[in-house]
Write an enzyme that holds these catalytic residues in place. Structure first.
Site: not given
Length: 203
Positions: A80, A143, A163
């Site tokens: 991410e 998250c 992830h």
């Protein structure tokens, strides 16, 4: 870097197990790329995840933090790029709390970039034949909340969020045939590549 902190999450929603909790336990005590690894499992709660992580940072004094979370809808490792200053999800956390369109810190910035070497991580995973797909931001659930929280509280500590897919036996019956998940062995191999690259960063 000599010390890495790896985090996973407890089970949540309808997921009876969380591969990231398994991963954190599996890597706890490992030595990867010359760095000593500590692995911990965090609660899937808006109120508890960041304080638990900050306690672990205070206790272990890591040189970098690598956070892992389950993304059921992917079969690839998904680094991410951004943590957004936004809690926005219809799914409740494990306390039953739902947050919609809510800034994490109304006085804070719009977001933070990952401070992990994401492009090098993506290249390493691809070269190893591991499915990888970069992602713009970490969403609006715990998250992203955790990712923003650690970057906001400790801006000079290298940290980022990755992830990961479910294990194959966690793929729902309706999704089998077009979904594969990722085996524990392959997930651990991917995580070790990620940590080796992070450990190679200048401290």
């Amino acid at each position: 870097m000599t010390r890495l902190l790896v985090t996973g999450f407890a089970p949540f929603l309808d997921h009876a197990a969380n591969p990231t909790a398994w991963l954190a336990e599996r890597l706890d005590g490992a030595r990867i790329g010359g760095a000593d690894v500590t692995g911990i499992t965090l609660p899937v709660t808006f109120d508890g995840a960041v304080p638990a992580l900050l306690d672990a940072v205070a206790a272990t004094a890591p040189d970098a933090v690598v956070m892992f979370g389950l993304a059921y809808d992917t079969d690839a490792i998904r680094p991410e790029r951004l943590a957004l200053n936004l809690d926005d999800s219809t799914a409740p956390d494990n306390d039953g709390q739902v947050r919609r369109n809510r800034p994490i810190d109304p006085a804070g910035p719009m977001g933070y970039w990952s401070s992990l070497p994401l492009d090098a991580i993506i290249d390493d995973l691809g070269a190893a034949g591991i499915a990888v797909r970069t992602s713009r931001d970490a969403g609006g659930y715990i998250c992203n909340h955790l990712f923003f929280g650690i970057r906001h509280a400790r801006p000079h500590l290298p940290a980022g969020f990755i992830h990961v897919p479910p294990f194959p036996d966690q793929v729902r019956e309706a999704d089998r045939g077009h979904r594969t998940g990722m085996t524990p062995e392959r997930l651990e191999g991917a995580a070790r590549l990620i940590l080796a690259r992070v450990a190679a960063q200048p401290a």
